[in-house]
Design an enzyme around this catalytic site. Sequence first.
Site, mmCIF file in Angstrom:
data_model
loop_
_atom_site.group_PDB
_atom_site.id
_atom_site.type_symbol
_atom_site.label_atom_id
_atom_site.label_comp_id
_atom_site.label_asym_id
_atom_site.label_seq_id
_atom_site.Cartn_x
_atom_site.Cartn_y
_atom_site.Cartn_z
ATOM 1 C CB CYS A 99 -0.938 -0.005 1.197
ATOM 2 S SG CYS A 99 -2.048 -1.418 1.202
ATOM 3 C CG HIS A 245 -3.231 3.412 1.664
ATOM 4 N ND1 HIS A 245 -3.566 2.995 0.397
ATOM 5 C CD2 HIS A 245 -3.390 2.330 2.473
ATOM 6 C CE1 HIS A 245 -3.899 1.721 0.440
ATOM 7 N NE2 HIS A 245 -3.804 1.297 1.680
ATOM 8 C CG ASN A 275 -6.239 -1.178 1.094
ATOM 9 O OD1 ASN A 275 -5.585 -0.736 0.149
ATOM 10 N ND2 ASN A 275 -5.685 -1.543 2.234
HETATM 11 O O1 UT7 Z 1 -3.035 -0.655 4.114
HETATM 12 C C1 UT7 Z 1 -2.778 -1.609 5.063
HETATM 13 C C2 UT7 Z 1 -3.754 -2.721 4.861
HETATM 14 N N1 UT7 Z 1 -4.650 -3.043 5.894
HETATM 15 C C3 UT7 Z 1 -5.159 -2.202 6.813
HETATM 16 O O2 UT7 Z 1 -4.873 -1.050 6.917
HETATM 17 C C4 UT7 Z 1 -6.153 -2.817 7.744
HETATM 18 C C5 UT7 Z 1 -6.055 -2.198 9.105
HETATM 19 N N2 UT7 Z 1 -7.028 -2.765 10.000
HETATM 20 C C6 UT7 Z 1 -8.348 -2.478 9.940
HETATM 21 O O3 UT7 Z 1 -8.780 -1.738 9.090
HETATM 22 C C7 UT7 Z 1 -9.229 -3.056 11.000
HETATM 23 O O4 UT7 Z 1 -8.449 -3.709 11.976
HETATM 24 C C8 UT7 Z 1 -10.269 -4.038 10.451
HETATM 25 C C9 UT7 Z 1 -11.340 -3.291 9.669
HETATM 26 C C10 UT7 Z 1 -9.611 -5.077 9.556
HETATM 27 C C11 UT7 Z 1 -10.962 -4.748 11.597
HETATM 28 O O5 UT7 Z 1 -11.559 -3.806 12.475
HETATM 29 P P1 UT7 Z 1 -11.298 -3.883 14.044
HETATM 30 O O6 UT7 Z 1 -12.169 -2.864 14.650
HETATM 31 O O7 UT7 Z 1 -9.823 -3.782 14.285
HETATM 32 O O8 UT7 Z 1 -11.845 -5.317 14.413
HETATM 33 P P2 UT7 Z 1 -11.049 -6.574 15.003
HETATM 34 O O9 UT7 Z 1 -10.171 -7.192 13.962
HETATM 35 O O10 UT7 Z 1 -10.446 -6.230 16.315
HETATM 36 O O11 UT7 Z 1 -12.250 -7.546 15.265
HETATM 37 C C12 UT7 Z 1 -13.311 -7.196 16.180
HETATM 38 C C13 UT7 Z 1 -14.353 -8.305 16.143
HETATM 39 C C14 UT7 Z 1 -13.749 -9.693 16.272
HETATM 40 O O12 UT7 Z 1 -14.646 -10.459 17.054
HETATM 41 P P3 UT7 Z 1 -14.371 -10.711 18.593
HETATM 42 O O13 UT7 Z 1 -13.038 -11.397 18.685
HETATM 43 O O14 UT7 Z 1 -14.377 -9.350 19.237
HETATM 44 O O15 UT7 Z 1 -15.502 -11.563 19.003
HETATM 45 C C15 UT7 Z 1 -13.745 -10.211 14.870
HETATM 46 O O16 UT7 Z 1 -13.826 -11.620 14.796
HETATM 47 O O17 UT7 Z 1 -15.012 -8.270 14.855
HETATM 48 C C16 UT7 Z 1 -14.973 -9.580 14.282
HETATM 49 N N3 UT7 Z 1 -14.956 -9.459 12.852
HETATM 50 C C17 UT7 Z 1 -16.066 -9.319 12.116
HETATM 51 N N4 UT7 Z 1 -17.350 -9.297 12.463
HETATM 52 C C18 UT7 Z 1 -18.249 -9.130 11.467
HETATM 53 C C19 UT7 Z 1 -13.870 -9.400 12.025
HETATM 54 N N5 UT7 Z 1 -14.272 -9.250 10.753
HETATM 55 C C20 UT7 Z 1 -15.631 -9.188 10.786
HETATM 56 C C21 UT7 Z 1 -16.626 -9.036 9.801
HETATM 57 N N6 UT7 Z 1 -17.915 -9.003 10.178
HETATM 58 N N7 UT7 Z 1 -16.314 -8.869 8.476
#
Ligand code: UT7
Length: 327
Positions: A99, A245, A275
């Site tokens: 990215c 980005h 993204n």
């Molecule tokens: O350019 C670099 C490339 N990538 C990035 O920049 C990504 C950076 N990260 C992010 O954007 C965020 O971390 C995400 C959008 C990927 C995830 O958001 P988050 O608020 O950090 O959520 P998390 O990964 O901490 O997950 C929170 C909860 C989890 O459940 P539990 O463990 O709290 O029960 C996940 O299993 O959300 C759950 N979860 C979902 N729930 C519904 C993860 N993906 C999903 C989903 N739908 N698609």
Amino acid sequence: MPPAVVTNTDLCSRLDTTQEWIESRTGIRERRTVSNGVATVDLAVEAGVRALKSAGMFAVDAVVLATTSPDRTCPAGAPEVASRLGLGNVAAFDLTSACSGFVYGLATCAGLIATGVAESVLFIGAEAFSTFVNPADRTTAPIFGDGAGAVVLRRGDGDEPGAIGPFDLGSDGRHADLLAVFGGGSRQRAANGLGHADVPAEDWYLSMSGRAVYQHAVARMTASARTVLDRAGWSATDVDRFAGHQANLRIITSVAQQLCIPHDRVLANIDRTGNALAASIPILLAETAASGELSAGQRVLVTAFGAGLSWGSTVLEWPDITADSLI
Ligand code: UT7
């Protein structure tokens, strides 16, 4: 961008997720993905045609392609792009910085021009990264989209509008595993002629520790932006447009808040693009320049972050150019 739109509703029909979760956590409503048979070079050629036409150029001295979803491991895609654009036997190579690829590529192209290797460069960020994303993985499938964006860079005076720089570039390879496709490279090679038995199925796809990446992204983008503003002698109030980005709307908003850049100066189109890795920033610049949201004379801060980990920032005064956007 490719025509096929994947909405959050589409994802909800096949993943354990909700529209509300995806939109509130990422700011993404829809993304584009390539159809079967369409690959990164195809998107790059389309963006290249449009950039050359907008620039009124029929020839350049080099073609650089930033991508982390190459058509093939070998060779690079840029020579094929150059050939298909009828640019002849020009210098052509790929650059892999996920990215951060667009900012790293701008610095590389500026270097090609500064060293006299090229007077003009066609620089393209293009990705068909959906092909590296497990469609059954709810933690990555909503995030990534495909597309391409391109710019034509030329030698000029350092004080004319459009002059790029200074730059800040950085990396931290200790966290390489936070965002990685583990299979298919020299470390975890597909067995020679023996099938793929030694590479677990999930390793053909992107693995992402989203929460950790998020925290690194906010910290590194903010610090990198501060460094480059300092090098440029700009304060946050000098920034008319922040082109970050497009990885997650919350990341962009958080970085802008920490930099004290007002909300109405922040460019965003992630709701429709997802993204798109190295293609993210050029698509954003092209779309907002074509719509008039980004206009000549505005001072632009560009900041990116991605796998590696890697990050980078630069600044420029937006020049009086024609932009073409097809979203
Ligand atoms: O350019 C670099 C490339 N990538 C990035 O920049 C990504 C950076 N990260 C992010 O954007 C965020 O971390 C995400 C959008 C990927 C995830 O958001 P988050 O608020 O950090 O959520 P998390 O990964 O901490 O997950 C929170 C909860 C989890 O459940 P539990 O463990 O709290 O029960 C996940 O299993 O959300 C759950 N979860 C979902 N729930 C519904 C993860 N993906 C999903 C989903 N739908 N698609």
